[in-house]
Write a protein that holds these residues in place. Structure first.
Motif, PDB file in Angstrom:
ATOM      1  N   SER A 170       0.847  -1.185   0.000  1.00 49.10           N
ATOM      2  CA  SER A 170       0.000   0.000   0.000  1.00 49.10           C
ATOM      3  C   SER A 170       0.886   1.238   0.000  1.00 49.10           C
ATOM      4  CB  SER A 170      -0.929   0.010   1.220  1.00 49.10           C
ATOM      5  OG  SER A 170      -0.183   0.043   2.419  1.00 49.10           O
ATOM      6  N   ASN A 195     -11.699   0.289  -7.930  1.00 49.90           N
ATOM      7  CA  ASN A 195     -11.335  -1.080  -7.557  1.00 49.90           C
ATOM      8  C   ASN A 195     -11.182  -1.915  -8.822  1.00 49.90           C
ATOM      9  OD1 ASN A 195     -13.205  -3.923  -6.884  1.00 49.90           O
ATOM     10  ND2 ASN A 195     -11.198  -3.649  -5.934  1.00 49.90           N
ATOM     11  N   ASP A 211      -6.832  -1.240  -5.333  1.00 45.81           N
ATOM     12  CA  ASP A 211      -7.722  -0.134  -4.981  1.00 45.81           C
ATOM     13  C   ASP A 211      -6.963   1.184  -5.031  1.00 45.81           C
ATOM     14  OD1 ASP A 211      -9.798  -1.966  -4.364  1.00 45.81           O
ATOM     15  OD2 ASP A 211      -8.908  -2.307  -2.398  1.00 45.81           O
ATOM     16  N   TYR A 228      -4.071   7.440  -2.371  1.00 44.18           N
ATOM     17  CA  TYR A 228      -3.767   6.190  -1.655  1.00 44.18           C
ATOM     18  C   TYR A 228      -4.018   5.036  -2.607  1.00 44.18           C
ATOM     19  CZ  TYR A 228      -4.284   2.394   1.812  1.00 44.18           C
ATOM     20  OH  TYR A 228      -4.161   1.228   2.527  1.00 44.18           O
ATOM     21  N   HIS A 271      -3.854   0.478  -2.635  1.00 43.63           N
ATOM     22  CA  HIS A 271      -3.638  -0.772  -1.905  1.00 43.63           C
ATOM     23  C   HIS A 271      -3.750  -1.929  -2.875  1.00 43.63           C
ATOM     24  CE1 HIS A 271      -4.536  -4.301   0.595  1.00 43.63           C
ATOM     25  NE2 HIS A 271      -3.702  -3.707   1.423  1.00 43.63           N
ATOM     26  N   TYR A 329      -8.047  -3.662   5.586  1.00 46.36           N
ATOM     27  CA  TYR A 329      -9.309  -2.981   5.299  1.00 46.36           C
ATOM     28  C   TYR A 329      -9.548  -1.791   6.223  1.00 46.36           C
ATOM     29  CZ  TYR A 329     -10.053  -7.251   2.631  1.00 46.36           C
ATOM     30  OH  TYR A 329      -9.915  -8.295   1.754  1.00 46.36           O
ATOM     31  N   SER A 363      -7.694   1.220   4.828  1.00 45.32           N
ATOM     32  CA  SER A 363      -8.345   1.755   3.630  1.00 45.32           C
ATOM     33  C   SER A 363      -9.588   2.549   3.996  1.00 45.32           C
ATOM     34  CB  SER A 363      -8.705   0.603   2.684  1.00 45.32           C
ATOM     35  OG  SER A 363      -7.539  -0.028   2.185  1.00 45.32           O
TER      36      SER A 363
END
Length: 344
Positions: free
Chosen positions: A22, A58, A138, A149, A151, A157, A160
């Motif tokens: 991430s 996503n 993501d 950001y 990931h 999770y 995020s």
């Protein structure tokens, strides 16, 4: 192998076991979303039309176990933060050929109850614009259209969701619920166990590994195979007459079998019916017997089931201690396409 996440890498064309990846900070402007062959649940979207919104992009594909296990969180965030200004976009970027078909994607989106916009990125145009390499991946975009950001892979999770809340706060959203979603998933969407020692394995010759039938795999031609008598851990093989293609194996005459020695709670297979759409019946065994309570969501306690659509099928979910076990599936009708095995 604890505290690790699984992700699919398009660059290496395999699923591996790696640490979660991430990153935060300004990562540049969000690329355009053009190039999709269609868009489900929405008219086509653009970066201009999304300006002023917080956006979660996503990347997923519907037969990937990693994408499916993340999906409950994506759906929960879409529902929880919609009124606060979050727009979730599920870019469907295929791994296998059948996932390029918009009709198959449409059926999967309906079956999975996905209601947010889904651009059908069959040519990987949006994928390439983001320089993406992973399923799932993501990207969180702020109201100014900047990626803040990213990931890659499952997990993390809470972090995020905190970033979602932070970006929504920056955009002026008020009365945000500062709590985090709590997910309870069953079937293939349930989190993986902490004892998975079997990797994603492909049945097509282009990426096949650990093939253990006595006969060498023939490329693009039919051949009769025998099951390996005593496969070692993570070895597998055909039994019967199969044609191995670059991304799948096809059963030319029934019956036909596949065996796999694995170590995991769950065993899934990505399967497709005959080319003419005729369903294919199957029966699975675990250590030579019907799976009983260890059957998956797509097989019965007696091991029986049917392949009607090209997708991922959960065939085994063990209830007891995890150990090395031998899986066998027999297909009772010809034409089945076998793409891969995944574990959880």
């Amino acid at each position: 192998m604890k505290n690790l996440a699984f992700w699919c890498s398009a660059a290496a064309l395999i699923c591996g076991v790696v640490a979660i990846a991430s990153g935060a900070g300004d990562q540049g402007r969000m690329p355009e979303l053009d190039g999709a062959v269609g868009c489900l649940n929405s008219t086509p979207l653009s970066s201009k039309s999304l300006r002023g919104k917080v956006v979660l992009v996503n990347f997923w594909t519907y037969s990937c176990i990693n994408s499916l296990r993340e999906l409950p969180y994506i759906k929960a965030w879409a529902a929880k933060y919609k009124d606060a200004g979050l727009v979730v976009i599920g870019v469907h970027a295929p791994e296998f050929g059948f996932e390029k078909d918009p009709a198959n994607v449409r059926n999967a989106v309906s079956d999975l109850k996905v209601v947010f916009p889904v651009p059908i990125d069959s040519d990987h145009s949006i994928w390439s614009a983001f320089h993406n390499e992973y399923w799932p991946a993501d990207y969180l975009v702020d109201r100014s259209g900047r990626i803040r950001y990213h990931h890659f892979g499952e997990g993390d999770y809470e972090k995020s969701e905190r970033v979602i809340q932070e970006l929504l706060g920056e955009s002026g959203a008020s009365k945000l619920n500062g709590g985090l979603v709590r997910i309870t998933s069953a079937g293939a969407e349930a989190p993986p166990s902490e004892d998975v020692q079997s990797p994603e394995t492909y049945a097509g010759y282009k990426r096949a590994e650990n093939f253990a039938s006595p006969e060498q795999m023939a490329r693009d031609s039919g051949k009769t195979y025998n099951l390996p008598a005593r496969p070692a851990l993570n070895e597998w093989g055909f039994g019967g007459r199969w044609k191995a293609g670059p991304e799948s194996g096809t059963l030319e005459s029934a019956p036909g079998k596949i065996t796999f020695r694995f170590h995991a709670r769950d065993l899934h297979m990505v399967l497709g019916p005959a080319k003419n759409g005729t369903p294919v019946r199957f029966k699975v065994k675990l250590n030579g017997s019907a799976p009983g309570d260890n059957h998956g969501s797509d097989s019965g306690a007696d091991g029986t089931g049917e392949v009607r659509q090209p997708r991922m099928y959960q065939l085994i979910r063990q209830k007891g201690p995890i150990k090395d076990v031998t899986f066998e599936i027999e297909f009772l009708d010809p034409g089945i396409e076998v793409f891969s095995f995944t574990f959880g």
